[in-house]
Design an enzyme around this catalytic site. Sequence first.
Site, PDB file in Angstrom:
ATOM      1  N   ASN A   1       0.942  -1.093  -0.277  1.00  7.52           N
ATOM      2  CA  ASN A   1      -0.513  -0.037  -0.024  1.00  7.52           C
ATOM      3  C   ASN A   1       0.718   1.062  -0.294  1.00  7.52           C
ATOM      4  OD1 ASN A   1       0.619  -0.295   2.875  1.00  7.52           O
ATOM      5  ND2 ASN A   1      -1.151   0.491   3.628  1.00  7.52           N
TER       6      ASN A   1
ATOM      7  N   GLU B   1      -3.564  -4.795  -3.003  1.00  9.60           N
ATOM      8  CA  GLU B   1      -3.709  -5.543  -3.920  1.00  9.60           C
ATOM      9  C   GLU B   1      -3.993  -4.834  -5.730  1.00  9.60           C
ATOM     10  OE1 GLU B   1      -5.081  -4.251  -0.897  1.00  9.60           O
ATOM     11  OE2 GLU B   1      -6.249  -6.176  -0.110  1.00  9.60           O
TER      12      GLU B   1
ATOM     13  N   CYS C   1     -11.283  -3.145  -4.075  1.00  5.10           N
ATOM     14  CA  CYS C   1     -10.244  -4.546  -3.887  1.00  5.10           C
ATOM     15  C   CYS C   1     -10.989  -5.278  -4.609  1.00  5.10           C
ATOM     16  CB  CYS C   1      -9.175  -4.994  -2.825  1.00  5.10           C
ATOM     17  SG  CYS C   1      -7.609  -3.058  -3.493  1.00  5.10           S
TER      18      CYS C   1
HETATM   19  N1  THU Z   1      -5.438  -0.989   3.020  1.00  4.92           N
HETATM   20  C1  THU Z   1      -5.127  -1.957   1.789  1.00  4.92           C
HETATM   21  O1  THU Z   1      -3.400  -1.901   0.747  1.00  4.92           O
HETATM   22  N2  THU Z   1      -4.966  -3.529   1.133  1.00  4.92           N
HETATM   23  C2  THU Z   1      -6.520  -3.508   1.940  1.00  4.92           C
HETATM   24  O2  THU Z   1      -7.391  -4.800   1.066  1.00  4.92           O
HETATM   25  C3  THU Z   1      -7.072  -2.912   2.678  1.00  4.92           C
HETATM   26  C4  THU Z   1      -6.448  -1.631   3.417  1.00  4.92           C
HETATM   27  C5  THU Z   1      -4.445   0.150   2.908  1.00  4.92           C
HETATM   28  C6  THU Z   1      -4.645   1.181   2.643  1.00  4.92           C
HETATM   29  C7  THU Z   1      -4.370   2.205   3.498  1.00  4.92           C
HETATM   30  O3  THU Z   1      -3.294   2.480   3.347  1.00  4.92           O
HETATM   31  C8  THU Z   1      -4.314   0.952   4.867  1.00  4.92           C
HETATM   32  O4  THU Z   1      -4.674  -0.111   4.635  1.00  4.92           O
HETATM   33  C9  THU Z   1      -5.483   0.958   5.875  1.00  4.92           C
HETATM   34  O5  THU Z   1      -6.692   1.068   5.042  1.00  4.92           O
END
Ligand code: THU
Length: 135
Positions: free
Chosen positions: A46, A59, A93
């Site tokens: 992320n 993702e 996602c």
């Molecule tokens: N996040 C992801 O990378 N994938 C997900 O499916 C859920 C949320 C990240 C986005 C943000 O940087 C952090 O988690 C908190 O929401």
Amino acid sequence: MASDSDRSAIIAAAKAARENAHAPFSKFRVGAALQTPEGAIIAGCNIENASYGLTMCAERVAIFKAVSEGKRKFTAIAIVVDTDELTPPCGACRQLIWEFCGDVPVTMANLEGRIETMQMSSLLPKAFDARFLDE
Ligand code: THU
């Protein structure tokens, strides 16, 4: 269905990608990894922004990386987060995973070795996709 060794390879790749997470605002670090039918693995983390809405989930980073490299078929995805309760993909996602990966096994794992795999069709039942655009 991905074999156990495939599953551990994408979990390891997602875990490694998670180390690169840019999550200074939430501190919630996520790694994801996709497997292609040829055995290639593409990972993502992320990436947050001070303008919070611009944040991109791990993702989708993995999917966009893979698609931009010409990879269009995927057999499995893994998501690694350091939470006791395994973290599933967010709604946005799920839509993207369905579009690009279809009904793949989605493996969720944490750093303590807890692992659970669910089919994408059970995470996103009655999905909207391109089939409806043709009607
Ligand atoms: N996040 C992801 O990378 N994938 C997900 O499916 C859920 C949320 C990240 C986005 C943000 O940087 C952090 O988690 C908190 O929401």
